[in-house]
Design an enzyme around this catalytic site. Structure first.
Site, PDB file in Angstrom:
ATOM      1  N   ARG A 162       0.827  -1.205   0.000  1.00  0.00           N
ATOM      2  CA  ARG A 162       0.000   0.000   0.000  1.00  0.00           C
ATOM      3  C   ARG A 162       0.869   1.266   0.000  1.00  0.00           C
ATOM      4  O   ARG A 162       0.417   2.333  -0.365  1.00  0.00           O
ATOM      5  CB  ARG A 162      -0.893  -0.035   1.243  1.00  0.00           C
ATOM      6  CG  ARG A 162      -1.923   1.036   1.293  1.00  0.00           C
ATOM      7  CD  ARG A 162      -3.074   0.639   2.169  1.00  0.00           C
ATOM      8  NE  ARG A 162      -2.834   0.995   3.548  1.00  0.00           N
ATOM      9  CZ  ARG A 162      -3.771   0.851   4.498  1.00  0.00           C
ATOM     10  NH1 ARG A 162      -4.941   0.336   4.212  1.00  0.00           N
ATOM     11  NH2 ARG A 162      -3.525   1.202   5.715  1.00  0.00           N
ATOM     12  N   LYS A 177      11.133   0.009   6.432  1.00  0.00           N
ATOM     13  CA  LYS A 177      11.522  -0.539   7.737  1.00  0.00           C
ATOM     14  C   LYS A 177      10.312  -1.323   8.230  1.00  0.00           C
ATOM     15  O   LYS A 177       9.354  -0.755   8.758  1.00  0.00           O
ATOM     16  CB  LYS A 177      11.860   0.606   8.696  1.00  0.00           C
ATOM     17  CG  LYS A 177      12.839   0.261   9.818  1.00  0.00           C
ATOM     18  CD  LYS A 177      12.401  -0.850  10.728  1.00  0.00           C
ATOM     19  CE  LYS A 177      11.279  -0.428  11.655  1.00  0.00           C
ATOM     20  NZ  LYS A 177      10.719  -1.550  12.436  1.00  0.00           N
ATOM     21  N   PRO A 178      10.328  -2.659   8.012  1.00  0.00           N
ATOM     22  CA  PRO A 178       9.162  -3.453   8.438  1.00  0.00           C
ATOM     23  C   PRO A 178       9.190  -3.685   9.952  1.00  0.00           C
ATOM     24  O   PRO A 178      10.219  -3.472  10.598  1.00  0.00           O
ATOM     25  CB  PRO A 178       9.365  -4.773   7.695  1.00  0.00           C
ATOM     26  CG  PRO A 178      10.850  -4.892   7.530  1.00  0.00           C
ATOM     27  CD  PRO A 178      11.394  -3.486   7.432  1.00  0.00           C
ATOM     28  N   SER A 232       1.072   2.567  15.777  1.00  0.00           N
ATOM     29  CA  SER A 232       0.334   3.131  16.903  1.00  0.00           C
ATOM     30  C   SER A 232       0.385   4.657  16.906  1.00  0.00           C
ATOM     31  O   SER A 232       1.324   5.266  16.396  1.00  0.00           O
ATOM     32  CB  SER A 232       0.938   2.598  18.207  1.00  0.00           C
ATOM     33  OG  SER A 232       2.281   3.023  18.310  1.00  0.00           O
ATOM     34  N   GLU A 253      -0.948   6.581   9.312  1.00  0.00           N
ATOM     35  CA  GLU A 253      -2.120   5.736   9.562  1.00  0.00           C
ATOM     36  C   GLU A 253      -1.975   5.206  10.970  1.00  0.00           C
ATOM     37  O   GLU A 253      -1.158   4.311  11.219  1.00  0.00           O
ATOM     38  CB  GLU A 253      -2.169   4.564   8.574  1.00  0.00           C
ATOM     39  CG  GLU A 253      -2.305   4.952   7.119  1.00  0.00           C
ATOM     40  CD  GLU A 253      -3.648   5.556   6.778  1.00  0.00           C
ATOM     41  OE1 GLU A 253      -4.573   5.506   7.631  1.00  0.00           O
ATOM     42  OE2 GLU A 253      -3.772   6.107   5.673  1.00  0.00           O
ATOM     43  N   CYS A 287      -6.442  -2.264  12.546  1.00  0.00           N
ATOM     44  CA  CYS A 287      -6.816  -0.930  13.036  1.00  0.00           C
ATOM     45  C   CYS A 287      -8.250  -0.610  12.640  1.00  0.00           C
ATOM     46  O   CYS A 287      -8.870   0.277  13.208  1.00  0.00           O
ATOM     47  CB  CYS A 287      -5.840   0.124  12.528  1.00  0.00           C
ATOM     48  SG  CYS A 287      -5.576   0.021  10.771  1.00  0.00           S
ATOM     49  N   GLU A 384      -7.684   0.637  21.998  1.00  0.00           N
ATOM     50  CA  GLU A 384      -7.749  -0.256  20.852  1.00  0.00           C
ATOM     51  C   GLU A 384      -7.473  -1.670  21.363  1.00  0.00           C
ATOM     52  O   GLU A 384      -6.442  -1.909  21.989  1.00  0.00           O
ATOM     53  CB  GLU A 384      -6.684   0.180  19.837  1.00  0.00           C
ATOM     54  CG  GLU A 384      -6.820  -0.472  18.506  1.00  0.00           C
ATOM     55  CD  GLU A 384      -5.885   0.145  17.464  1.00  0.00           C
ATOM     56  OE1 GLU A 384      -4.820   0.669  17.832  1.00  0.00           O
ATOM     57  OE2 GLU A 384      -6.223   0.071  16.273  1.00  0.00           O
TER      58      GLU A 384
HETATM   59  P1  ADP Z   1       2.257  -1.907  16.577  1.00  0.00           P
HETATM   60  O1  ADP Z   1       1.425  -1.745  17.799  1.00  0.00           O
HETATM   61  O2  ADP Z   1       1.518  -2.205  15.335  1.00  0.00           O
HETATM   62  O3  ADP Z   1       3.475  -2.764  16.790  1.00  0.00           O
HETATM   63  P2  ADP Z   1       4.094   0.284  16.605  1.00  0.00           P
HETATM   64  O4  ADP Z   1       3.733   1.719  16.433  1.00  0.00           O
HETATM   65  O5  ADP Z   1       4.685  -0.143  17.885  1.00  0.00           O
HETATM   66  O6  ADP Z   1       2.744  -0.462  16.282  1.00  0.00           O
HETATM   67  O7  ADP Z   1       5.047  -0.189  15.430  1.00  0.00           O
HETATM   68  C1  ADP Z   1       4.808   0.129  14.089  1.00  0.00           C
HETATM   69  C2  ADP Z   1       6.139   0.223  13.383  1.00  0.00           C
HETATM   70  O8  ADP Z   1       6.893   1.287  13.942  1.00  0.00           O
HETATM   71  C3  ADP Z   1       7.015  -1.006  13.492  1.00  0.00           C
HETATM   72  O9  ADP Z   1       7.739  -1.161  12.283  1.00  0.00           O
HETATM   73  C4  ADP Z   1       7.938  -0.654  14.633  1.00  0.00           C
HETATM   74  O10 ADP Z   1       9.152  -1.365  14.586  1.00  0.00           O
HETATM   75  C5  ADP Z   1       8.172   0.810  14.351  1.00  0.00           C
HETATM   76  N1  ADP Z   1       8.592   1.607  15.511  1.00  0.00           N
HETATM   77  C6  ADP Z   1       8.331   1.386  16.820  1.00  0.00           C
HETATM   78  N2  ADP Z   1       8.894   2.354  17.583  1.00  0.00           N
HETATM   79  C7  ADP Z   1       9.514   3.217  16.735  1.00  0.00           C
HETATM   80  C8  ADP Z   1      10.250   4.428  16.889  1.00  0.00           C
HETATM   81  N3  ADP Z   1      10.481   4.980  18.079  1.00  0.00           N
HETATM   82  N4  ADP Z   1      10.739   5.023  15.772  1.00  0.00           N
HETATM   83  C9  ADP Z   1      10.514   4.498  14.559  1.00  0.00           C
HETATM   84  N5  ADP Z   1       9.812   3.381  14.354  1.00  0.00           N
HETATM   85  C10 ADP Z   1       9.320   2.732  15.409  1.00  0.00           C
END
Ligand code: ADP
Length: 480
Positions: A162, A177-178, A232, A253, A287, A384
């Protein structure tokens, strides 16, 4: 799970390589907690190498004819469909979702490549005469430039396609960055894109458990012009602050807290079927998942009974097993959060119709759970849930339903079931969310603009809007 052909290294500048400090991290199977394999753990230097590669590839990719970019994406769509079984099984292995959900996701994810392959050649600008008549106003849409894409674990393929689809269609190189829980699907996507003809450096993938540092360093680099994030609200807020330094354009998102409103005049069978989709797709880890069920008093008990019957009949087990419809949650912390939300809600006075206790034994299983008599303000209505839990609250009037639905800082999606279309449209307009399903339990569509209002996000993905998010409008004032 057969992992042959699934890459486990970083993908930078068209080459597969280990991380700069040689470190790796484990990927586990949520059904057992066992390690499946390990993946190269990207460092800040690896992130910078990816920015360098993307930046070097940017001019040629922006100058590549839209038709050529579109045909590469169309080929990637074909490859995804051809390998859908392998991709689905890989997602089930690293995310836990039941195989039917994984297959559904592959089809949905692939459609983003097809949709944006078609949109690549439809990036029209505009021309008009200035109101004063003094000049012409020409508007062209140019690629925004190097784009950083950060994706979550709940839809490992679709959240990647997407973002990659529109970025590539618009002429932007990307660094993905997955999520650390599900890096394998992203790496397999990159392999397939390379096979489809994406030039070196246009798609880079840097899995990392040091996401804060790696993404932070990329956002601090002036060559990065765009961030597209799904995750998140908490992390989204941090990234928006980091992006503010260089005024990086952001599409966000974020979290949701979807209300599912059922009026007494609704077709109850259809409402229950829609509720199953809205609640149980992906085991509730979406979500867009219905988080709060508001049902008009005359049908509230009947709706809760039928929903509990259907949810309770789902077969829970390891996602790859035949007949399983509900897999485990992705990890222990997600399961524990669901458990705490349910326990807190029961303590606040709600009644358990089914479920309510995490399964014992290996894996992160949580059973379908239905709660009734949920008091206003109970934790499960505020946060959530991200699990197979349905809280049911009854209401009396339309006005009350809208007020309850809007009682949240989120605003991603809402669902309304009614036999009166005028009422459905009236409520849809009054509800504060970016998307509304009327007599539909599923709204996601690659051809439609997906996104939220309030703290659910900024920007839209999919549709034509999704393409514009990766462009800048340039206005040219001209006389001739
Ligand atoms: P979820 O609850 O879906 O895991 P997150 O917001 O914790 O949601 O994670 C979504 C993405 O953001 C993931 O790829 C995670 O590794 C990344 N992520 C988490 N913390 C950070 C941060 N401080 N900076 C950048 N990316 C982050």
């Amino acid at each position: 799970m057969e992992l042959e052909g699934v890459p486990t290294e970083l993908f930078v500048g068209g080459a597969w390589r280990g991380s700069e400090d040689g470190s790796r991290f484990d990927v586990t199977d949520p059904a057992t907690g066992d390690v499946i394999t390990s993946v190269a753990n990207g460092t800040v230097a690896d992130g910078m190498a990816a920015v360098e590669a993307a930046h070097a590839a940017a001019p040629a990719w922006a100058a590549t004819p839209p038709r050529v970019r579109g045909e590469i994406l169309r080929k990637a769509f074909g490859l995804m469909i051809e390998r859908s079984d392998q991709i689905a099984r890989l997602m089930t292995a690293e995310n836990g979702k039941a195989l039917p959900d994984a297959r559904g996701e592959v089809a949905y994810a692939a459609e983003f490549f097809r949709w944006f392959s078609e949109e690549a050649v439809r990036l029209a600008g505009s021309i008009s005469t200035a109101p004063s008549g003094a000049n012409r106003i020409l508007v062209v849409h140019q690629p925004v430039g190097v784009s950083v894409l950060v994706t979550p674990w709940n839809f490992p393929a679709a959240m990647a396609t997407r973002k990659i689809g529109p970025a590539l269609a618009a002429g932007c190189p990307v660094i993905l960055k997955p999520a650390s829980e599900t890096p394998l699907t992203a790496l397999l996507m990159a392999k397939l894109l390379a096979e489809a003809g994406v030039p070196d450096g246009v798609v880079n993938v840097v899995p990392s458990t040091r996401s804060g540092k790696v993404v932070g360093a990329m956002l601090a680099d002036a060559r990065v012009r765009k961030l597209s994030f799904t995750g998140s609200t908490e992390v989204g807020r941090i990234l928006l602050q980091q992006a503010a330094e260089n005024i990086v354009k952001c599409s966000m998102e974020l979290g949701g807290n979807a209300p599912f409103v059922v009026f007494a005049d609704a077709d109850l069978d259809a409402a229950v079927a829609g509720a199953m989709l809205a609640k149980m797709r992906n085991g509730g880890e979406a979500c867009t998942a219905a988080n709060r069920f508001y049902v008009q008093a005359p049908v509230a008990d009947e709706f809760a009974r039928r929903l509990a019957e259907k949810m309770g009949a789902l077969r829970m087990g390891a996602g790859a097993e035949d007949g399983v419809e509900l897999g485990p949650l992705v990890n222990a912390s997600t399961r524990d959060k669901v458990d705490a939300l349910v326990k807190g809600t029961v303590a606040a006075g709600a009644t358990l119709v089914i479920g309510g206790e995490p399964a014992s034994g290996p894996g992160y299983f949580y059973p379908p759970t239905v709660l009734t008599g949920v008091p206003v303000g109970a934790p499960v209505l505020v946060e959530e849930i991200f699990g197979p839990v349905a809280p049911v609250v009854s209401f009396d009037t339309e006005e009350e339903a809208v007020r309850l639905a809007n009682q949240t800082e989120f605003g991603l999606v809402s669902y309304v079931y009614t036999g009166d279309l005028a009422r459905g449209l009236r409520v849809a307009e009054a509800i504060e969310s970016g998307m509304v399903g009327i007599n539909r339990g599923l709204v996601s569509d690659p051809a439609a603009p997906f996104g939220g209002v309030k703290q659910s996000g900024i920007g839209r993905e999919g549709g034509h809007d999704g393409l514009l998010e990766f462009t800048e409008s340039k206005y040219i004032a001209a006389n001739w």
